[in-house]
Design an enzyme around this catalytic site. Structure first.
Site, PDB file in Angstrom:
ATOM      1  CB  CYS A 174     -23.204  12.389  28.995  1.00 19.02           C
ATOM      2  SG  CYS A 174     -23.240  13.848  27.951  1.00 19.02           S
ATOM      3  NE  ARG A 219     -29.072  18.479  33.207  1.00 16.75           N
ATOM      4  CZ  ARG A 219     -29.694  17.426  33.936  1.00 16.75           C
ATOM      5  NH1 ARG A 219     -29.533  16.943  35.425  1.00 16.75           N
ATOM      6  NH2 ARG A 219     -30.766  16.780  32.830  1.00 16.75           N
ATOM      7  CB  CYS A 234     -20.480  12.048  25.525  1.00 17.10           C
ATOM      8  SG  CYS A 234     -19.927  13.049  27.093  1.00 17.10           S
TER       9      CYS A 234
END
Length: 176
Positions: A41, A48, A130
């Protein structure tokens, strides 16, 4: 303990270990995405990016760890770990308390001068929701594990920062 942390922060191996551990987490994320076919998501992609910030901090610190340049690496490390922790807590809140009024964005929004989703769409494009719980391990969901991970990185970074105020002892032949 603080003196030994100060001494460790002045060695390249410690900074490279930081970069290696966070890069391995990035590889695990890519494994989840491309092999296990979990859809990242928007908040996953932002987390990341925070991990890549910690990788960058490790590389900056490894350039010249015995010089004041390590403070730049430490600042990047603290900022990235803090932002990652905030994102992971927001993501966890969305998953634990789903609401139609609290959602994440549909698309990632990077600055125009750094369109990571256009340059590397296989890594930085988001296609998941999410609020969807896709994976768990030891009864914790992925964003909850990221809270643990970013919390650990932040705690170690704070300890390393505090250790800078404790100069290492000079060792000579007759000291213990």
């Amino acid at each position: 303990m603080m003196r030994s942390l100060n001494r460790c922060s002045k060695h390249r191996a410690a900074w490279l270990l930081l970069a290696l551990t966070t890069f391995s987490l990035e590889l695990v994320a890519l494994y989840f995405q491309h092999v296990m076919l979990l859809k990242p998501c928007v908040l996953c992609v932002y987390q990341r990016c925070a991990l890549y910030g910690v990788v960058a901090a490790g590389l900056v610190g490894a350039i010249a760890p015995a010089t004041p340049l390590r403070f730049s690496g430490l600042a990047i490390w603290l900022y990235s770990a803090w932002e990652g922790l905030q994102l992971a807590m927001k993501h966890t809140d969305i998953q634990l308390h789903p609401s139609p009024f609290v959602t994440c964005d549909f698309f990632v929004s990077f600055p125009a001068w750094l369109p990571l989703d256009k340059w590397l769409p296989s890594v930085f494009s988001a296609s998941g929701d999410c609020a969807v719980r896709q994976w768990h391990f030891l009864s914790l969901e992925m964003p909850q594990w990221m809270i643990v991970i970013f919390g650990a990185y932040l705690a170690v970074a704070v300890l390393i920062l505090l250790a800078q105020f404790f100069p290492p002892r000079k060792r000579d032949l007759f000291s213990r």
